[in-house]
Design a protein around this motif. Structure first.
Motif, PDB file in Angstrom:
ATOM      1  N   SER A 158      -2.259   0.101 -13.203  1.00  0.00           N
ATOM      2  CA  SER A 158      -2.467  -1.156 -13.914  1.00  0.00           C
ATOM      3  C   SER A 158      -2.725  -2.262 -12.900  1.00  0.00           C
ATOM      4  CB  SER A 158      -1.231  -1.501 -14.747  1.00  0.00           C
ATOM      5  OG  SER A 158      -0.152  -1.869 -13.892  1.00  0.00           O
ATOM      6  N   GLU A 159      -2.973  -3.441 -13.409  1.00  0.00           N
ATOM      7  CA  GLU A 159      -3.187  -4.598 -12.549  1.00  0.00           C
ATOM      8  C   GLU A 159      -1.956  -4.859 -11.683  1.00  0.00           C
ATOM      9  OE1 GLU A 159      -3.710  -9.426 -13.120  1.00  0.00           O
ATOM     10  OE2 GLU A 159      -3.954  -8.101 -14.844  1.00  0.00           O
ATOM     11  N   TYR A 160      -0.773  -4.614 -12.241  1.00  0.00           N
ATOM     12  CA  TYR A 160       0.481  -4.893 -11.543  1.00  0.00           C
ATOM     13  C   TYR A 160       0.963  -3.724 -10.691  1.00  0.00           C
ATOM     14  CZ  TYR A 160       0.326  -8.688 -14.854  1.00  0.00           C
ATOM     15  OH  TYR A 160      -0.079  -9.769 -15.578  1.00  0.00           O
ATOM     16  N   LYS A 161       0.638  -2.526 -11.122  1.00  0.00           N
ATOM     17  CA  LYS A 161       1.019  -1.326 -10.374  1.00  0.00           C
ATOM     18  C   LYS A 161      -0.200  -0.412 -10.288  1.00  0.00           C
ATOM     19  CE  LYS A 161       5.878  -1.678 -11.375  1.00  0.00           C
ATOM     20  NZ  LYS A 161       7.086  -1.060 -11.873  1.00  0.00           N
ATOM     21  N   PRO A 162      -1.027  -0.643  -9.272  1.00  0.00           N
ATOM     22  CA  PRO A 162      -2.285   0.096  -9.171  1.00  0.00           C
ATOM     23  C   PRO A 162      -2.105   1.539  -8.687  1.00  0.00           C
ATOM     24  CG  PRO A 162      -2.027  -1.352  -7.289  1.00  0.00           C
ATOM     25  CD  PRO A 162      -0.872  -1.632  -8.210  1.00  0.00           C
ATOM     26  N   GLU A 163      -3.106   2.320  -8.975  1.00  0.00           N
ATOM     27  CA  GLU A 163      -3.155   3.686  -8.464  1.00  0.00           C
ATOM     28  C   GLU A 163      -3.024   3.653  -6.948  1.00  0.00           C
ATOM     29  OE1 GLU A 163      -6.489   7.203  -8.009  1.00  0.00           O
ATOM     30  OE2 GLU A 163      -6.568   5.913  -9.773  1.00  0.00           O
TER      31      GLU A 163
END
Length: 155
Positions: free
Chosen positions: A104-109
């Motif tokens: 996600s935007e907050y927890k990227p791959e």
């Protein structure tokens, strides 16, 4: 970075290791036990892929999981501490992250949080490996964890 060097140092110093892994699925435990004689340093590894496993096997707090999410330094801290306390190891390393695909935007791959618990205390860090693809993120996380163990054992 070599597991053979880690084994040599741990054997000489009488140090033991435990692992608590999520996104790497036991890859650190596997590489640590690839060498003959690794039972001199390696006590056990926990693969806690689900939040329920993190709670029941390592004692990670539900409050921490809800407040920070599984991919956080707070959870990595509790995973490492739980592994060290429950195994009796001198050093415990934990890994929790997003190997991909997705994020996600907050927890990227490619974001992986590490915890390291020793007799001297607990340290955490986050590494953003980037969207390298699932296999490469997992290998990079495994290698980083082994490097953390090696530096810690040498200290």
């Amino acid at each position: 970075m070599t597991v053979a060097a880690l084994l040599e140092i741990c054997t000489k110093k009488g140090l033991t290791i435990a692992t608590a892994e999520s996104c790497t699925g036991g890859m650190v435990a596997s590489i640590l036990t690839d060498l003959a004689g690794s039972s001199a340093m390696f006590l056990w590894g926990a693969v806690t892929y689900s939040n329920a496993a993190k709670r029941s096997m390592l004692g990670v707090s539900q409050v921490t999981l809800v407040a920070h999410g599984a991919v956080s330094e707070e959870v990595a801290r509790e995973m490492a501490l739980g592994a060290r306390n429950r195994s009796g190891a001198d050093i415990a390393v934990s890994i929790t992250g997003i190997a991909g695909p997705g994020g996600s935007e907050y927890k990227p791959e490619g974001r992986v949080c590490f915890g390291l618990a020793t007799t001297k205390g607990i340290a955490t860090e986050t590494v953003d490996f980037g969207a390298l693809g699932r296999d490469k993120v997992r290998l990079a996380a495994r290698d980083h964890a082994v490097a953390l163990l090696l530096v810690t054992a040498q200290a």
